[in-house]
Design a protein around this motif. Structure first.
Motif, PDB file in Angstrom:
ATOM      1  N   LEU A   1       6.388   1.026  -1.914  1.00  0.00           N
ATOM      2  CA  LEU A   1       7.819   0.739  -1.779  1.00  0.00           C
ATOM      3  C   LEU A   1       8.193  -0.373  -2.748  1.00  0.00           C
ATOM      4  CD1 LEU A   1       8.632   0.698   2.051  1.00  0.00           C
ATOM      5  CD2 LEU A   1       9.571   2.235   0.320  1.00  0.00           C
ATOM      6  N   PRO A   2       9.412  -0.367  -3.285  1.00  0.00           N
ATOM      7  CA  PRO A   2       9.827  -1.478  -4.147  1.00  0.00           C
ATOM      8  C   PRO A   2       9.703  -2.815  -3.398  1.00  0.00           C
ATOM      9  CG  PRO A   2      11.465   0.280  -4.141  1.00  0.00           C
ATOM     10  CD  PRO A   2      10.445   0.656  -3.132  1.00  0.00           C
ATOM     11  N   VAL A   3       9.359  -3.879  -4.157  1.00  0.00           N
ATOM     12  CA  VAL A   3       9.185  -5.211  -3.556  1.00  0.00           C
ATOM     13  C   VAL A   3      10.428  -5.613  -2.765  1.00  0.00           C
ATOM     14  CG1 VAL A   3       8.864  -7.656  -4.138  1.00  0.00           C
ATOM     15  CG2 VAL A   3       7.578  -5.901  -5.349  1.00  0.00           C
ATOM     16  N   ALA A   4      11.608  -5.199  -3.255  1.00  0.00           N
ATOM     17  CA  ALA A   4      12.853  -5.601  -2.578  1.00  0.00           C
ATOM     18  C   ALA A   4      12.899  -5.041  -1.145  1.00  0.00           C
ATOM     19  CB  ALA A   4      14.057  -5.094  -3.378  1.00  0.00           C
ATOM     20  N   VAL A   5      12.360  -3.832  -0.958  1.00  0.00           N
ATOM     21  CA  VAL A   5      12.360  -3.247   0.395  1.00  0.00           C
ATOM     22  C   VAL A   5      11.391  -4.026   1.281  1.00  0.00           C
ATOM     23  CG1 VAL A   5      11.955  -1.144   1.751  1.00  0.00           C
ATOM     24  CG2 VAL A   5      12.946  -0.961  -0.534  1.00  0.00           C
ATOM     25  N   ASP A   6      10.221  -4.367   0.719  1.00  0.00           N
ATOM     26  CA  ASP A   6       9.222  -5.153   1.455  1.00  0.00           C
ATOM     27  C   ASP A   6       9.819  -6.514   1.850  1.00  0.00           C
ATOM     28  OD1 ASP A   6       6.742  -5.549   2.568  1.00  0.00           O
ATOM     29  OD2 ASP A   6       5.671  -5.810   0.677  1.00  0.00           O
ATOM     30  N   ASP A   7      10.505  -7.151   0.893  1.00  0.00           N
ATOM     31  CA  ASP A   7      11.139  -8.443   1.191  1.00  0.00           C
ATOM     32  C   ASP A   7      12.209  -8.302   2.266  1.00  0.00           C
ATOM     33  OD1 ASP A   7       9.530  -9.766  -0.549  1.00  0.00           O
ATOM     34  OD2 ASP A   7      10.980  -9.870  -2.189  1.00  0.00           O
ATOM     35  N   ASP A   8      12.901  -7.161   2.240  1.00  0.00           N
ATOM     36  CA  ASP A   8      13.921  -6.898   3.263  1.00  0.00           C
ATOM     37  C   ASP A   8      13.306  -6.853   4.651  1.00  0.00           C
ATOM     38  OD1 ASP A   8      16.438  -6.843   2.397  1.00  0.00           O
ATOM     39  OD2 ASP A   8      16.537  -4.684   1.962  1.00  0.00           O
ATOM     40  N   ILE A   9      12.107  -6.244   4.735  1.00  0.00           N
ATOM     41  CA  ILE A   9      11.425  -6.159   6.034  1.00  0.00           C
ATOM     42  C   ILE A   9      11.135  -7.577   6.544  1.00  0.00           C
ATOM     43  CG2 ILE A   9       9.333  -5.374   7.236  1.00  0.00           C
ATOM     44  CD1 ILE A   9       9.225  -3.040   5.201  1.00  0.00           C
ATOM     45  N   ALA A  10      10.629  -8.435   5.632  1.00  0.00           N
ATOM     46  CA  ALA A  10      10.347  -9.821   6.030  1.00  0.00           C
ATOM     47  C   ALA A  10      11.634 -10.519   6.473  1.00  0.00           C
ATOM     48  CB  ALA A  10       9.693 -10.571   4.873  1.00  0.00           C
TER      49      ALA A  10
ATOM     50  N   GLU B   1      -0.080   5.171   6.644  1.00  0.00           N
ATOM     51  CA  GLU B   1      -0.089   3.920   7.391  1.00  0.00           C
ATOM     52  C   GLU B   1      -1.291   3.021   7.099  1.00  0.00           C
ATOM     53  OE1 GLU B   1       1.977   2.540   9.461  1.00  0.00           O
ATOM     54  OE2 GLU B   1       0.761   1.220  10.720  1.00  0.00           O
ATOM     55  N   THR B   2      -2.455   3.631   6.768  1.00  0.00           N
ATOM     56  CA  THR B   2      -3.657   2.799   6.849  1.00  0.00           C
ATOM     57  C   THR B   2      -4.513   2.808   5.580  1.00  0.00           C
ATOM     58  OG1 THR B   2      -5.366   2.183   8.446  1.00  0.00           O
ATOM     59  CG2 THR B   2      -5.315   4.473   7.810  1.00  0.00           C
ATOM     60  N   THR B   3      -5.367   1.794   5.446  1.00  0.00           N
ATOM     61  CA  THR B   3      -6.207   1.629   4.258  1.00  0.00           C
ATOM     62  C   THR B   3      -7.058   2.876   4.000  1.00  0.00           C
ATOM     63  OG1 THR B   3      -6.401  -0.695   4.906  1.00  0.00           O
ATOM     64  CG2 THR B   3      -7.876   0.054   3.177  1.00  0.00           C
ATOM     65  N   THR B   4      -7.701   3.387   5.045  1.00  0.00           N
ATOM     66  CA  THR B   4      -8.559   4.571   4.883  1.00  0.00           C
ATOM     67  C   THR B   4      -7.759   5.748   4.336  1.00  0.00           C
ATOM     68  OG1 THR B   4     -10.080   3.920   6.618  1.00  0.00           O
ATOM     69  CG2 THR B   4      -9.904   6.283   6.212  1.00  0.00           C
ATOM     70  N   GLY B   5      -6.537   5.929   4.854  1.00  0.00           N
ATOM     71  CA  GLY B   5      -5.690   7.025   4.386  1.00  0.00           C
ATOM     72  C   GLY B   5      -5.316   6.851   2.921  1.00  0.00           C
ATOM     73  N   VAL B   6      -5.014   5.621   2.527  1.00  0.00           N
ATOM     74  CA  VAL B   6      -4.629   5.365   1.128  1.00  0.00           C
ATOM     75  C   VAL B   6      -5.823   5.617   0.199  1.00  0.00           C
ATOM     76  CG1 VAL B   6      -3.816   3.613  -0.513  1.00  0.00           C
ATOM     77  CG2 VAL B   6      -2.778   3.767   1.755  1.00  0.00           C
ATOM     78  N   ILE B   7      -7.016   5.236   0.644  1.00  0.00           N
ATOM     79  CA  ILE B   7      -8.212   5.499  -0.177  1.00  0.00           C
ATOM     80  C   ILE B   7      -8.388   7.008  -0.379  1.00  0.00           C
ATOM     81  CG2 ILE B   7     -10.758   5.363  -0.174  1.00  0.00           C
ATOM     82  CD1 ILE B   7     -10.404   2.596   1.227  1.00  0.00           C
ATOM     83  N   ARG B   8      -8.189   7.785   0.699  1.00  0.00           N
ATOM     84  CA  ARG B   8      -8.312   9.257   0.568  1.00  0.00           C
ATOM     85  C   ARG B   8      -7.225   9.807  -0.362  1.00  0.00           C
ATOM     86  NH1 ARG B   8      -8.575  12.049   6.333  1.00  0.00           N
ATOM     87  NH2 ARG B   8      -9.518  13.805   5.239  1.00  0.00           N
TER      88      ARG B   8
ATOM     89  N   CYS C   1       8.760  -0.798  10.578  1.00  0.00           N
ATOM     90  CA  CYS C   1       9.938  -0.964   9.701  1.00  0.00           C
ATOM     91  C   CYS C   1       9.582  -0.342   8.349  1.00  0.00           C
ATOM     92  CB  CYS C   1      10.264  -2.442   9.472  1.00  0.00           C
ATOM     93  SG  CYS C   1      11.242  -3.186  10.755  1.00  0.00           S
ATOM     94  N   GLY C   2       8.352  -0.605   7.899  1.00  0.00           N
ATOM     95  CA  GLY C   2       7.884  -0.029   6.625  1.00  0.00           C
ATOM     96  C   GLY C   2       7.936   1.487   6.676  1.00  0.00           C
ATOM     97  N   GLN C   3       7.475   2.074   7.769  1.00  0.00           N
ATOM     98  CA  GLN C   3       7.476   3.546   7.885  1.00  0.00           C
ATOM     99  C   GLN C   3       8.908   4.091   7.876  1.00  0.00           C
ATOM    100  OE1 GLN C   3       5.181   5.638   7.615  1.00  0.00           O
ATOM    101  NE2 GLN C   3       3.250   4.703   8.219  1.00  0.00           N
TER     102      GLN C   3
ATOM    103  N   VAL D   1       2.536   2.937   2.770  1.00  0.00           N
ATOM    104  CA  VAL D   1       3.147   1.852   3.556  1.00  0.00           C
ATOM    105  C   VAL D   1       2.115   0.748   3.812  1.00  0.00           C
ATOM    106  CG1 VAL D   1       4.157   1.316   5.828  1.00  0.00           C
ATOM    107  CG2 VAL D   1       4.877   3.367   4.597  1.00  0.00           C
ATOM    108  N   ASN D   2       0.840   1.162   3.912  1.00  0.00           N
ATOM    109  CA  ASN D   2      -0.244   0.195   4.108  1.00  0.00           C
ATOM    110  C   ASN D   2      -0.211  -0.922   3.075  1.00  0.00           C
ATOM    111  OD1 ASN D   2      -2.999  -0.577   5.240  1.00  0.00           O
ATOM    112  ND2 ASN D   2      -3.459  -0.298   3.066  1.00  0.00           N
ATOM    113  N   ASP D   3       0.261  -0.602   1.859  1.00  0.00           N
ATOM    114  CA  ASP D   3       0.204  -1.581   0.775  1.00  0.00           C
ATOM    115  C   ASP D   3       1.397  -2.536   0.744  1.00  0.00           C
ATOM    116  OD1 ASP D   3      -2.106  -0.284   0.288  1.00  0.00           O
ATOM    117  OD2 ASP D   3      -1.544   0.603  -1.623  1.00  0.00           O
ATOM    118  N   ASN D   4       2.351  -2.356   1.676  1.00  0.00           N
ATOM    119  CA  ASN D   4       3.414  -3.374   1.796  1.00  0.00           C
ATOM    120  C   ASN D   4       2.766  -4.709   2.134  1.00  0.00           C
ATOM    121  OD1 ASN D   4       5.319  -1.387   1.572  1.00  0.00           O
ATOM    122  ND2 ASN D   4       6.004  -1.462   3.690  1.00  0.00           N
TER     123      ASN D   4
END
Ligand code: ADE
Length: 413
Positions: free
Chosen positions: A375-384, A148-155, A354-356, A172-175
């Motif tokens: 996630l593929p950009v298409a999924v991110d766009d779907d969320i929007a 979910e979060t930036t700190t987690g993605v860095i780890r 929604c991302g999760q 998911v943080n990077d969506n």
């Protein structure tokens, strides 16, 4: 099986979950489809998230999709006890309460791990790291995880770099829909909300130091300025510092900012960005808060050791006396927005979650390599798209001529 503070709080928790749902129509759209299609049928999902009313809406969405959900809190101070009770009451295996000590925190995390999850949903990477360090035998049956979060993605990226990451994790943080809405608008509002609930001070006219100008820091700076504070940004990264300067803030080293700051908010993800040298130079009465994931940004252990006295002034506000000067720390240096307030507003979490939910579905339907994925950009766009639909906002579509123009290179001046 559950371990929560008090099951009698369940009715109040249910009212709060219903209140959150009113602002989470995008996630409820996903829930409707999940209920029909059952993409998570037969899967056990182990989660370590902040146990809030918004997380409850996600949990019930995953359950509607067929999953068996086990939930622990990802922070010792962020659980909403009534929500935890409401979830436990409906058979979600819930482990967490507000004010856990470190041992209890890891016991609860391990109760989720003991369920032998197929998918992990993590916020901060403690669940993934605990599995990799102490429960390697579970890895072959794990399809993948989400973070979910930036700190987690860095780890996670550090694990990937060390070749230590043994199952796929979707960041998911990077969506785009997460980074913008949650980190910027979400943290901007909820961190200020936490500082105000802890202190009830007027921000107008104060000098407010934002430590770190990433997406979260930008949001905090914007809202502090909006409430009339004079904002100073401190940074170590030249591009972020340049952006802060061009956004109209004063930018300076912390050694200078400490002479002016009335309120500090750390949002860096790094360790001891406020340390003993800084405390010694701060003004009497300075207020310190952290909005980064872990409680390491302010050197609280150092401050505690060096202080001649410490007393609790009110919930989530401690006074330290250091060489005759008083410094005030919000929420024990933990995430101020979740400890002293209720975290990001529901409308924000609707998009993040929604991302999760879509990432969990993506893991269930696709075999990925053991690495950090987006996630593929298409999924991110779907969320929007789902979010816009839920808000009743319509947009234009490209004409065939416009599409062709964007795909071509011949046509110039
Ligand atoms: N992270 C930030 N705000 C949150 C919330 N309201 N619920 C769950 N996780 C969060």
């Amino acid at each position: 099986m559950s371990n929560v503070k008090d099951l009698k709080l369940s009715a109040s928790g249910r009212l709060n979950i219903e209140w959150a749902e009113k602002e989470m129509s995008a996630l409820l759209e996903v829930r409707k489809r999940f209920a029909k299609e059952q993409p998570l049928k037969g899967l056990r999902i182990g989660m370590a998230l902040h146990i809030t009313k918004e997380t409850a809406v996600l949990v019930e969405t995953l359950k509607a999709g067929g999953a068996d959900v086990w939930l622990a809190s990802c922070n010792p101070l962020s659980t909403q006890d009534d929500v935890a009770a409401a979830l436990a009451d409906t058979g979600i295996h819930t482990f967490g309460w507000k004010g856990q000590n470190k041992e209890e925190y890891y016991q609860n995390l391990n109760a989720v791990i003991a369920s032998r999850p197929h998918i992990t949903i993590d916020d901060g990477c403690d669940l993934v790291s605990e599995i990799h360090l102490k429960h390697k035998e579970l890895i072959p049956s794990i399809i993948g995880g989400t973070e979910e979060t930036t700190t987690g993605v860095i780890r996670l990226r550090a694990m990937e770099h060390d070749k230590a990451l043994k199952y796929p994790v979707i960041a998911v943080n990077d969506n785009k829909t997460k980074h913008l809405v949650d980190n910027y608008y979400g943290t901007g509002q909820s961190a200020i909300d936490g500082i105000i609930r802890a202190t009830n001070i007027l921000l107008a006219g104060k000098t407010f130091i934002v430590v770190g100008y990433g997406s979260c820091g930008k949001g905090v700076a914007l809202r502090a300025k909006g409430l009339g504070a004079e904002v100073i940004v401190t940074e170590t990264h030249p591009f972020s510092a340049l952006q802060a300067k061009l956004d109209g803030y004063r930018v300076m080293p912390m050694a200078e900012a400490v002479k002016e700051g009335d309120i500090y908010c750390t949002v860096t993800g790094d360790k001891h960005v406020l340390n003993m040298t800084h405390f010694a130079a701060m003004k009497d009465g300075a207020i310190l808060a952290n909005a980064g994931h872990f409680d390491i940004e302010i050197d609280l252990a150092g401050l505690t050791k060096a202080s001649s006295a410490k007393r609790r002034i009110r919930p989530f506000l401690d006074e330290f006396t250091l060489n005759g000067k008083r410094l005030y720390v919000c929420a024990e240096g933990r995430l101020v927005n979740l400890a002293a307030a209720e975290g990001h507003p529901s409308a924000v979490m609707s998009l993040s979650f929604c991302g999760q939910a879509l990432a969990a579905e993506y893991l269930a339907k696709n075999k990925l390599s053991p690495a950090v994925h987006t996630l593929p950009v298409a999924v991110d766009d779907d969320i929007a798209r789902i979010a816009l639909k839920a808000m009743g906002v319509r947009i234009d579509t490209l004409t065939a001529e416009q599409k062709k123009y964007l795909d071509s290179w011949e046509e110039g001046t």
